[in-house]
Design an enzyme around this catalytic site. Sequence first.
Site, mmCIF file in Angstrom:
data_model
loop_
_atom_site.group_PDB
_atom_site.id
_atom_site.type_symbol
_atom_site.label_atom_id
_atom_site.label_comp_id
_atom_site.label_asym_id
_atom_site.label_seq_id
_atom_site.Cartn_x
_atom_site.Cartn_y
_atom_site.Cartn_z
ATOM 1 N N LYS A 1 0.964 -0.736 0.405
ATOM 2 C CA LYS A 1 0.023 0.491 0.327
ATOM 3 C C LYS A 1 1.205 0.844 -0.170
ATOM 4 C CE LYS A 1 -3.888 1.602 2.309
ATOM 5 N NZ LYS A 1 -4.570 0.880 3.408
ATOM 6 N N GLU B 1 -19.246 -6.061 10.937
ATOM 7 C CA GLU B 1 -20.020 -5.144 11.885
ATOM 8 C C GLU B 1 -21.337 -5.502 12.318
ATOM 9 O OE1 GLU B 1 -18.347 -2.175 8.726
ATOM 10 O OE2 GLU B 1 -19.233 -3.846 8.863
ATOM 11 N N ARG C 1 -25.104 -2.177 7.777
ATOM 12 C CA ARG C 1 -25.013 -3.493 7.698
ATOM 13 C C ARG C 1 -25.091 -4.401 8.794
ATOM 14 N NH1 ARG C 1 -20.822 -3.925 4.133
ATOM 15 N NH2 ARG C 1 -19.746 -5.761 5.184
#
Length: 681
Positions: A305, A390, A418
């Site tokens: 990244k 979640e 969610r």
Amino acid sequence: MSEDTATVGADGQGPRSTPHLPATPLLSRIHRPGDLHRLTSEEVEALAAEIRRYLVATVARTGGHLGPNLGVVELTLALHRTFRSPRDIIVFDTGHQAYVHKLLTGRQDFSRLRERGGVSGYPSRRESIHDVVENSHASTALSWADGIARANHLQGRDQRHIVAVIGDGALTGGMAWEALNNIADSADKHLVIVVNDNGRSYAPTIGGLAHHLDALRTNPGYERMLAGVKHTLLAQGAPGRAAFEALHGLKRGLKDILVPSAFFEDLGIKYTGPVDGHDETALEFALTRAREYAEPVIVHVITQKGRGYTPAEEDPADRFHAVGRIHPETGLPVVPSRFGWTAVVAKELLALARGDERIVGITAAMQQPVGLQPLADALPERVIDVGIAEQHALTCAAGMAFAGMHPVVALYATFLNRAFDQVLMDVGLHRAGVTILLDRAGITGTDGASHNGMWDMALLAHVPGLRLAAPRDEATLRQALAVAVGVDDAPTVVRYPKGSLPAPLPALRTVGEEDGPFGAVDVLLEAVGGPAAPTDGVAAAGPLLLVGVGAMAAASLDAGRRLAAEGIGVRVVSPRWPVPVPPALVEMARECRGVLVVEDGLVDGGVGSQLRDAVEDAALSDGVGAFPRVARLGVPRSFLPTASRDELLADFGMDLAGIWAAARRLAGCPARPGTGRSSAV
């Protein structure tokens, strides 16, 4: 839309000249993925470097997801050189690593990235035929890919490939494993799963899966070792072949010890890798092999990244996952960020946790963005990062509450959607003492439809016993947090917007405190003025009532001051806990000629709708035939286009001018030129 013309997202006036951007002679030749096949290996390598320079220069000017895209340059090139989009479909999980994909599919004007009229920050079907999934919520790509592959098979399109690109962070989400379970059960699909493994989601990936992928990363020589042993033994004739057959029986056990890739293969999915995600030749070779396989294949790719940009590579927090406007040379922000809502939460929650050992923070792979990092640094055992899960976060919190802790679950407001079932059935039904912090609530704008946290107040109003606070400034935010963590027999929610704090908005007085903290309604302005124009069917003759919910209190107060200056009687109030509607607010509404509720959330079913229903119910209960009109200003029930928060507020008549115009119409005042934009309902 044809593949050749799939380039939407500019303002219709063609590319605009953008000064100080690096030259891109190779990139400018790429108008569609097929153009990549004309490049030599050396040109592909040069193109990758061009793309990185262009990304740094453009994202520095607009802000956006920089680190993830710098990490997938070679991978995206390899995908488009191996597969034929849009015939072969590429699905990016979350989509924040799709900038390179956009550049290679004809969208090379990033001058207004994530702005109105510009290229969006996520895949968008409105922009290109090469984009399939617009949702930027994580862990969904494998389900999309499974569905598309099954439909292709049923319709006889078995030669088309589906490629799902999913990060190791997104693999911490349970939905991804539900999909893998089903993918493994259907082996007749041309489905390639690319695991983009950079050890991170926003921050470093956590959990058992992360440890598993670490083991895979650290043993890249296993297959080479096995091939070497095989070659040596088979070269020795019959004795060697016998030895090889004996050793081959040990292969699975040896593989489990050295490289636990059998973890995937036990699901029935072929695994290959790890592959260096910055080696174009190795990537294309691995993807080509996967393309030729007639069953689902996982290609495990190791990427870095922030690759190629030193400030990102040296950023330990999130490798410049998402940045505002920065100086490209240094990575430093152009304008230092002001003290914001999340920073207040971070400080206050740490102070509360120091005073109450039952408080524990829970987050879903966003420890730093939601303000839990200071608590994790000071009291590391009191913060739990569950990964992008979640649903698990909320039910885990219910369990912790049952066992005597007070969990504080910190999420972006959009991601609570969610886990609504868990809020309703695990937290709400069991009256669990769980506090939910909703960061970036309301309109966020630039990240597009999926990131606007506009659904929470309308959704959560359906949860019996749940109470929701909408603070308007720093003082009321601190106050709401203190009240919320003190409730142990019901869920509490504190919502707050993205960005910097407004100036303090002190109350002139507070009503409803006799009903406890949840009944408090702060009066911000009272102007007697002249009477409003009469309205048919309204019994009361009092002033207008402007109800500014949370972050909309400041603009409502400004509109109230403007009305007062015109001699219109007006009262501006801010309920601290608007869900459920405080009784004091209902009584104040019944005393007024008309009510205008302004809320940074869904207008249908929101606070205004709930207040309107409560006023009508109270009037009917008392046998009163007339009651004031309750008008509402809020976010329409639609998926919002990419634009700034201020632009969207103006569109919906929720800025100062719009609130003022709506209030004047409610008061029956003559319209003024240029004030017809607001559309209160």
